[in-house]
Enzyme design. Sequence first.
Site, short mmCIF file in Angstrom:
data_model
loop_
_atom_site.label_atom_id
_atom_site.label_comp_id
_atom_site.label_asym_id
_atom_site.label_seq_id
_atom_site.Cartn_x
_atom_site.Cartn_y
_atom_site.Cartn_z
N ASP A 103 0.83 -1.21 0.00
CA ASP A 103 0.00 0.00 0.00
C ASP A 103 0.87 1.26 0.00
O ASP A 103 2.07 1.18 0.23
CB ASP A 103 -0.85 0.04 1.27
CG ASP A 103 -1.89 -1.06 1.30
OD1 ASP A 103 -2.31 -1.50 0.23
OD2 ASP A 103 -2.26 -1.46 2.41
N LYS A 151 -3.33 3.96 -3.10
CA LYS A 151 -3.93 5.13 -3.71
C LYS A 151 -2.83 6.17 -3.81
O LYS A 151 -2.11 6.40 -2.85
CB LYS A 151 -5.00 5.64 -2.73
CG LYS A 151 -6.07 6.47 -3.35
CD LYS A 151 -7.08 6.81 -2.27
CE LYS A 151 -8.35 7.32 -2.85
NZ LYS A 151 -9.40 7.42 -1.85
N MET A 180 -7.71 8.09 10.22
CA MET A 180 -8.44 8.54 9.03
C MET A 180 -9.49 9.61 9.38
O MET A 180 -10.60 9.58 8.86
CB MET A 180 -9.15 7.35 8.35
CG MET A 180 -8.18 6.35 7.77
SD MET A 180 -8.98 4.87 7.15
CE MET A 180 -9.21 3.93 8.65
N1 SAH Z 1 -3.12 -0.49 9.46
C1 SAH Z 1 -2.71 0.87 9.77
C2 SAH Z 1 -3.84 1.86 9.60
C3 SAH Z 1 -4.35 2.00 8.19
S1 SAH Z 1 -5.62 3.20 8.03
C4 SAH Z 1 -2.13 0.92 11.18
O1 SAH Z 1 -2.21 -0.05 11.91
O2 SAH Z 1 -1.56 1.95 11.52
C5 SAH Z 1 -4.71 4.64 7.51
C6 SAH Z 1 -4.58 5.64 8.63
O3 SAH Z 1 -3.60 5.23 9.55
C7 SAH Z 1 -4.16 7.00 8.20
O4 SAH Z 1 -5.22 7.76 7.66
C8 SAH Z 1 -3.69 7.58 9.52
O5 SAH Z 1 -4.79 7.93 10.34
C9 SAH Z 1 -3.03 6.38 10.15
N2 SAH Z 1 -1.58 6.34 9.94
C10 SAH Z 1 -0.87 5.36 9.35
N3 SAH Z 1 0.45 5.62 9.38
C11 SAH Z 1 0.59 6.80 10.04
C12 SAH Z 1 1.70 7.61 10.43
N4 SAH Z 1 2.96 7.26 10.15
N5 SAH Z 1 1.45 8.76 11.10
C13 SAH Z 1 0.19 9.13 11.41
N6 SAH Z 1 -0.88 8.41 11.07
C14 SAH Z 1 -0.71 7.26 10.40
#
Ligand code: SAH
Length: 259
Positions: A49, A70, A183
Site C-alpha cells: 500500500d 492510492k 483517518m
Molecule cells: N493499518 C494501519 C492503519 C491504516 S488506516 C495501522 O495499523 O496503523 C490509515 C490511517 O492510519 C491514516 O489515515 C492515519 O490515520 C493512520 N496512519 C498510518 N500511518 C501513520 C503515520 N505514520 N502517522 C500518522 N498516522 C498514520
Amino acid sequence: MNETIETIVAAPVFEPGHVWLAGAGPGHPRYLTLEVADAIGKADVIVHDALVSDGVLSLATTAELVFVGKRGGKPSVAQDDITGLLIELARKGRRVLRLKGGDPFVFGRGGEEAEALARENIPFRILPGMTSALAALASANIPATMRGMSRAITLATGHAAGSPGDLDWKALAKTGEPIVVYMGVSTIGTIARLLIEGGLSPETPVAVLMAATTPDERSLTATLATVEAEVARQKFAAPALIVIGRIVSMQAVLSGGKP
Ligand code: SAH
C-alpha cells in the site's frame, strides 16, 4: 541455547504458494518486527500500500514490488482486485508478502483479505506490525494509558464520521476515556462537534500527529473547540492520527514543561 536473529526468524518457513499478510509498522524501518524484515528478504513478490514507506521498501532488494495503493488523486485499486491478485500470485507458486502500513488487522482490511484467502484455501499467515497509533503516541511523548487518568483507550476510524450507521461518538464521549482517531483529518470538525454534544468539554486537549516516524512528521496540539481550524490553518493532511483526551496533557510534562 542462545537465540540469534537467524534462529528467531528461522521458523515458520515462507513456502512457495503461501501469502504472508504483514504489517510494516508506522513508517520508519526501525519499527519493523524481525520476522517482517526477514520476510521482505525472502518474498518473491511484495504487494504493498501507499503507507509502506520508501525506507521499508528499500530493504526489498530481490522481490518484485507491486503497488496497489492510492496515489496522486488516482482511485485506489479495488479490494476485490487486490485479493484476486494475491490468490493468482499464490497459485503461481510465488511467496507473496502482502505488506500494509501499521498492523494488517487494525483498519487495514487484513481481515477481509485473510477471509478471501481462507475461502480459496490459500495458506496464509498474519504477521503483526506496530500500529501507527502506538508509534505516533510514543513519538509525541503521550502515554497511551496513564494510571489515574485513563482506564481504556479507543482506536476509532473517523472515515465515516457523521454518516448514518457510523460509530456512536456521543457514547464514546460519555466514557471519558481517550480516543485515537485514524483517518479523521477530513472529518475532525464533525467528530469534535459530536464529542462536545456527547459531554466532553470543548477545552479537552487534542493532538494531531501527522506522518509519525517519517521525515514529514509534524504534530500540533489544540482543543476540541479549536482543532478543526488549527488543522486547516497548519495544513495538516493524511496520514494523521487525532488523539483526544487528558493523556494529551502529559506531552508537556514529559517534554519538560508543565501540564
Ligand atoms: N493499518 C494501519 C492503519 C491504516 S488506516 C495501522 O495499523 O496503523 C490509515 C490511517 O492510519 C491514516 O489515515 C492515519 O490515520 C493512520 N496512519 C498510518 N500511518 C501513520 C503515520 N505514520 N502517522 C500518522 N498516522 C498514520
